[in-house]
Every structure is written in C-alpha cells, then in structure tokens.
Design a protein around this motif. Sequence first.
Motif, PDB file in Angstrom:
ATOM      1  N   PRO A 169       0.837  -1.206   0.000  1.00 32.82           N
ATOM      2  CA  PRO A 169       0.000   0.000   0.000  1.00 32.82           C
ATOM      3  C   PRO A 169       0.870   1.254   0.000  1.00 32.82           C
ATOM      4  N   ASP A 170       0.545   2.195  -0.888  1.00 32.51           N
ATOM      5  CA  ASP A 170       1.390   3.373  -1.090  1.00 32.51           C
ATOM      6  C   ASP A 170       0.484   4.564  -1.354  1.00 32.51           C
ATOM      7  N   ASP A 171       0.618   5.627  -0.535  1.00 29.45           N
ATOM      8  CA  ASP A 171      -0.200   6.818  -0.754  1.00 29.45           C
ATOM      9  C   ASP A 171       0.598   7.960  -1.384  1.00 29.45           C
ATOM     10  N   GLY A 172       1.821   7.644  -1.856  1.00 27.79           N
ATOM     11  CA  GLY A 172       2.668   8.650  -2.472  1.00 27.79           C
ATOM     12  C   GLY A 172       3.658   9.264  -1.497  1.00 27.79           C
ATOM     13  N   ARG A 173       3.210   9.538  -0.282  1.00 25.72           N
ATOM     14  CA  ARG A 173       4.093  10.076   0.754  1.00 25.72           C
ATOM     15  C   ARG A 173       4.836   8.971   1.477  1.00 25.72           C
ATOM     16  N   ALA A 174       4.102   7.897   1.782  1.00 26.28           N
ATOM     17  CA  ALA A 174       4.670   6.772   2.519  1.00 26.28           C
ATOM     18  C   ALA A 174       4.202   5.467   1.896  1.00 26.28           C
ATOM     19  N   CYS A 175       4.975   4.431   2.140  1.00 25.73           N
ATOM     20  CA  CYS A 175       4.721   3.122   1.547  1.00 25.73           C
ATOM     21  C   CYS A 175       4.918   2.072   2.623  1.00 25.73           C
TER      22      CYS A 175
END
Length: 231
Positions: A169-175
């Motif tokens: 799962p990756d929200d762009g800021r953190a993975c």
Amino acid sequence: MHGRIKGEAAFRRYVARASDELRQANYTVSAVDLIVTPTRTVEEVILSTDGPKGRVDLPIAIVTDRGPGGLVEIRMYFSTWPITGEHAIRPPLLQHDPNVHEKGAVGDYQRALAAGDLAATLAAFEPQATVREPAGGEYTHTGTAELTELYTLFFSNGGGIPLEHCTVPDDGRACALEYNVTQWGRAAMPPEAGVAVYVRGASGKLIAARIYDDSNPPLHRPDPSFAGCVL
C-alpha cells in the motif's frame, strides 16, 4: 499472541478479552502515522502498558483490508521483545506475490537490501534519515554514521536480506511493505511475517523506516542487546 481469529463470534470474544487485558495494564495509545489507499489502511501506534518491570512502549502496525461491505481482514504486527525480552516466530500471514513492486527509493532500497549492497542501501536514505527497529525506543538509528554501523551488522552473515513481497500500500508520501523473511545472508530462516513502513523525504529518498517483525537474525558478530529486525 492470540492466533488467527475468524468470524464475528470469535472476533467479539477476542475484542472483549484483549480489551480487559489492556485495561488491567493501564494502557494508552499514541498515534504515529497512517497510510490510506482505496482498499487498504496501515495504522502505526505506540501501545504503552504496565509490565512486570515497569512501563512498556510497544510499536504496533495494523494493516486493514477493506471491501464494499466494510472491513475484510485485520493483520497486526509487533515484536514480543519489549514484552518478554525474547523473539517469537510469527508464521506468514500472506503469500508471496511476484507482481508486487515498490516505487522509487523504496524499490531501490529493497534491491540493495536483497543484494547486501551497503553503499546502495545507504544511498536510498536522506543524510538524517531514521531507521527504527521493531523494539522501538533505544533501537532507533539516525544519520549516515549510525545507519552505516547498523547495516554493516545486518550484512555480516555473508549476504543480503531478500524478502518475499506480499502487499505494498502506497499513498505517495509513505509506503508499507508486508513481507515474509526466509533468508538472512547465508542462513535460511523459518518463514516469518512482517511489515515495514517507509516515509519519503523532500528529495524522494527515504527519511524514515519503521519495522515490525520479530526475526532473530543470524549475525556474524551478535550483540546480546540487539533486538533484531528485518528492514
């Protein structure tokens, strides 16, 4: 610590039992971070409780799979080291997915970790990045000098740490990477589940890594105080 719970009735019993245990231990919860994607959530907290030797701070990562009807599965990751002073092998919770690939510095880091490449591993981090081991607290390392010492120790068993990648799962800021560890350098290990969270800095490189597993690594120069982790 309670195994796998399946079904509403079993889940209600688990919640009641766990809640009673936490209340008796005078618990508090501190939020650390949160990753939210369309189908999965990764929540990091510090659970503080009263233990036999005083107050214990336990880092926990909670991965939740969501579906149209609500929650589908909750997976909790933490080390027993802060509680018992020992490691406990956690069998895999997920299967290896060869289609899981990490973006940017996270992917660079995982390739370097698997290869045991110290220079490439350090290059994935910003100069003042922090790596926190599963035991938390004093097992936190900041800056290039401390990370060099840490990864030199990690790679001391004749090779890298290749992981079986399961979800990312990756929200762009953190993975977050859910994984299974099966090998550490030259040594095969009992398959064990874990999750690591990687936070990107302004440069795109990693500014923080926080690990949640309970591996007892076969280090060439073991330190009795080392709390162990897979990154």
